[in-house]
Design a protein around this motif. Structure first.
Motif, mmCIF file in Angstrom:
data_model
loop_
_atom_site.group_PDB
_atom_site.id
_atom_site.type_symbol
_atom_site.label_atom_id
_atom_site.label_comp_id
_atom_site.label_asym_id
_atom_site.label_seq_id
_atom_site.Cartn_x
_atom_site.Cartn_y
_atom_site.Cartn_z
ATOM 1 N N VAL A 42 2.652 -1.931 6.467
ATOM 2 C CA VAL A 42 4.101 -1.766 6.317
ATOM 3 C C VAL A 42 4.404 -0.966 5.052
ATOM 4 O O VAL A 42 5.246 -0.063 5.048
ATOM 5 C CB VAL A 42 4.813 -3.135 6.299
ATOM 6 C CG1 VAL A 42 6.249 -3.012 5.856
ATOM 7 C CG2 VAL A 42 4.743 -3.775 7.678
ATOM 8 N N GLY A 43 3.699 -1.273 3.973
ATOM 9 C CA GLY A 43 3.884 -0.515 2.744
ATOM 10 C C GLY A 43 3.510 0.945 2.906
ATOM 11 O O GLY A 43 4.223 1.838 2.423
ATOM 12 N N LEU A 44 2.412 1.225 3.595
ATOM 13 C CA LEU A 44 2.009 2.614 3.837
ATOM 14 C C LEU A 44 3.028 3.350 4.700
ATOM 15 O O LEU A 44 3.278 4.537 4.495
ATOM 16 C CB LEU A 44 0.628 2.669 4.476
ATOM 17 C CG LEU A 44 -0.542 2.407 3.540
ATOM 18 C CD1 LEU A 44 -1.849 2.354 4.324
ATOM 19 C CD2 LEU A 44 -0.612 3.458 2.455
ATOM 20 N N TYR A 45 3.617 2.649 5.657
ATOM 21 C CA TYR A 45 4.662 3.270 6.482
ATOM 22 C C TYR A 45 5.814 3.749 5.612
ATOM 23 O O TYR A 45 6.305 4.874 5.756
ATOM 24 C CB TYR A 45 5.169 2.284 7.538
ATOM 25 C CG TYR A 45 6.444 2.746 8.206
ATOM 26 C CD1 TYR A 45 6.423 3.743 9.168
ATOM 27 C CD2 TYR A 45 7.670 2.196 7.849
ATOM 28 C CE1 TYR A 45 7.589 4.175 9.777
ATOM 29 C CE2 TYR A 45 8.842 2.630 8.444
ATOM 30 C CZ TYR A 45 8.792 3.616 9.403
ATOM 31 O OH TYR A 45 9.946 4.048 9.995
ATOM 32 N N TYR A 46 6.258 2.892 4.685
ATOM 33 C CA TYR A 46 7.380 3.274 3.836
ATOM 34 C C TYR A 46 6.990 4.323 2.797
ATOM 35 O O TYR A 46 7.821 5.143 2.403
ATOM 36 C CB TYR A 46 8.020 2.050 3.194
ATOM 37 C CG TYR A 46 8.886 1.313 4.185
ATOM 38 C CD1 TYR A 46 10.079 1.870 4.626
ATOM 39 C CD2 TYR A 46 8.503 0.095 4.718
ATOM 40 C CE1 TYR A 46 10.868 1.230 5.556
ATOM 41 C CE2 TYR A 46 9.290 -0.553 5.642
ATOM 42 C CZ TYR A 46 10.472 0.015 6.053
ATOM 43 O OH TYR A 46 11.253 -0.616 6.985
ATOM 44 N N VAL A 47 5.752 4.328 2.350
ATOM 45 C CA VAL A 47 5.294 5.397 1.457
ATOM 46 C C VAL A 47 5.331 6.727 2.196
ATOM 47 O O VAL A 47 5.809 7.738 1.658
ATOM 48 C CB VAL A 47 3.879 5.094 0.909
ATOM 49 C CG1 VAL A 47 3.279 6.322 0.251
ATOM 50 C CG2 VAL A 47 3.928 3.943 -0.075
ATOM 51 N N TYR A 148 1.594 3.384 -5.902
ATOM 52 C CA TYR A 148 0.915 2.585 -6.920
ATOM 53 C C TYR A 148 1.424 1.151 -6.911
ATOM 54 O O TYR A 148 0.651 0.206 -7.089
ATOM 55 C CB TYR A 148 1.098 3.230 -8.293
ATOM 56 C CG TYR A 148 0.249 2.600 -9.352
ATOM 57 C CD1 TYR A 148 -1.133 2.565 -9.240
ATOM 58 C CD2 TYR A 148 0.829 2.035 -10.475
ATOM 59 C CE1 TYR A 148 -1.911 1.971 -10.211
ATOM 60 C CE2 TYR A 148 0.061 1.444 -11.449
ATOM 61 C CZ TYR A 148 -1.310 1.423 -11.319
ATOM 62 O OH TYR A 148 -2.073 0.825 -12.279
ATOM 63 N N ALA A 149 2.720 0.974 -6.681
ATOM 64 C CA ALA A 149 3.273 -0.371 -6.576
ATOM 65 C C ALA A 149 2.691 -1.096 -5.366
ATOM 66 O O ALA A 149 2.404 -2.301 -5.429
ATOM 67 C CB ALA A 149 4.791 -0.307 -6.479
ATOM 68 N N LEU A 150 2.496 -0.374 -4.278
ATOM 69 C CA LEU A 150 1.893 -0.969 -3.085
ATOM 70 C C LEU A 150 0.472 -1.447 -3.372
ATOM 71 O O LEU A 150 0.096 -2.560 -2.998
ATOM 72 C CB LEU A 150 1.895 0.033 -1.929
ATOM 73 C CG LEU A 150 1.133 -0.380 -0.673
ATOM 74 C CD1 LEU A 150 1.807 -1.567 -0.016
ATOM 75 C CD2 LEU A 150 1.029 0.781 0.283
ATOM 76 N N THR A 151 -0.325 -0.618 -4.039
ATOM 77 C CA THR A 151 -1.695 -1.033 -4.343
ATOM 78 C C THR A 151 -1.712 -2.201 -5.322
ATOM 79 O O THR A 151 -2.554 -3.099 -5.212
ATOM 80 C CB THR A 151 -2.520 0.136 -4.910
ATOM 81 O OG1 THR A 151 -1.891 0.639 -6.086
ATOM 82 C CG2 THR A 151 -2.670 1.238 -3.890
ATOM 83 N N SER A 152 -0.768 -2.229 -6.255
ATOM 84 C CA SER A 152 -0.688 -3.339 -7.198
ATOM 85 C C SER A 152 -0.305 -4.630 -6.473
ATOM 86 O O SER A 152 -0.895 -5.692 -6.709
ATOM 87 C CB SER A 152 0.340 -3.022 -8.283
ATOM 88 O OG SER A 152 0.420 -4.052 -9.211
#
Length: 160
Positions: A42-47, A148-152
């Motif tokens: 989901v985070g990758l989709y929004y990135v 970066y926020a997603l990976t964190s």
């Protein structure tokens, strides 16, 4: 010597125990690994959505992400304080809270940057001071901050 029915019943119990153990391991693995994978997808989709149109207003996405990350951080910090157990467990929850809080702050900064570039005080400032190049540069910076926020946040989730 055991009768045939006792041997069959013993074999059935062993088979049922093997099936039940496999089922428990499978469901536990599913519920442990799938939420982290869903968070990442989901985070990758929004990135990708942020990177696809750099001049699009993404304040809704970043505000919702900040709300979720701040809530997860607060829950992790509360759990670190309230848990009764070894220090390693408390440290793990505190680390996850730090990761979530760090990710939330990065998302909030990204939102401020994007908002400052897309919506200046008046139209003259937008035309004179902020060109398409600045919008693209800040859009890329916002996308990188969000990634970066997603990976964190994902690393914080993995600690939990």
């Amino acid at each position: 010597m055991k009768s045939a029915s006792v041997r069959i019943l013993t074999g059935f119990r062993g088979l049922a125990k093997t099936i039940w153990t496999g089922w428990l391991r499978g469901t536990l693995g599913f519920f442990v690994h799938v939420p982290g994978l869903l968070l990442l997808l989901v985070g990758l989709y929004y990135v990708v959505r942020i990177f696809s149109n750099l001049s699009e207003d993404t304040t809704t996405i970043t505000n919702v992400a900040f709300g979720v990350l701040a809530t997860l951080g607060a829950l992790s910090f509360s759990c670190a304080r309230a848990i009764q157990g070894p220090e390693e467990d408390k440290d793990g929850f505190a680390f996850a809270g730090e990761r979530f809080l760090h990710a939330g702050i990065m998302v909030l900064v990204a939102s401020f940057l994007k908002y400052a570039v897309l919506f200046p005080a008046d139209e003259e400032t937008r035309v004179a001071g902020v060109g398409q190049f600045a919008v693209r540069v800040v859009g890329l910076l916002v996308g990188l901050l969000f990634l970066y926020a997603l990976t964190s946040a994902h690393s914080g989730y993995l600690v939990l």
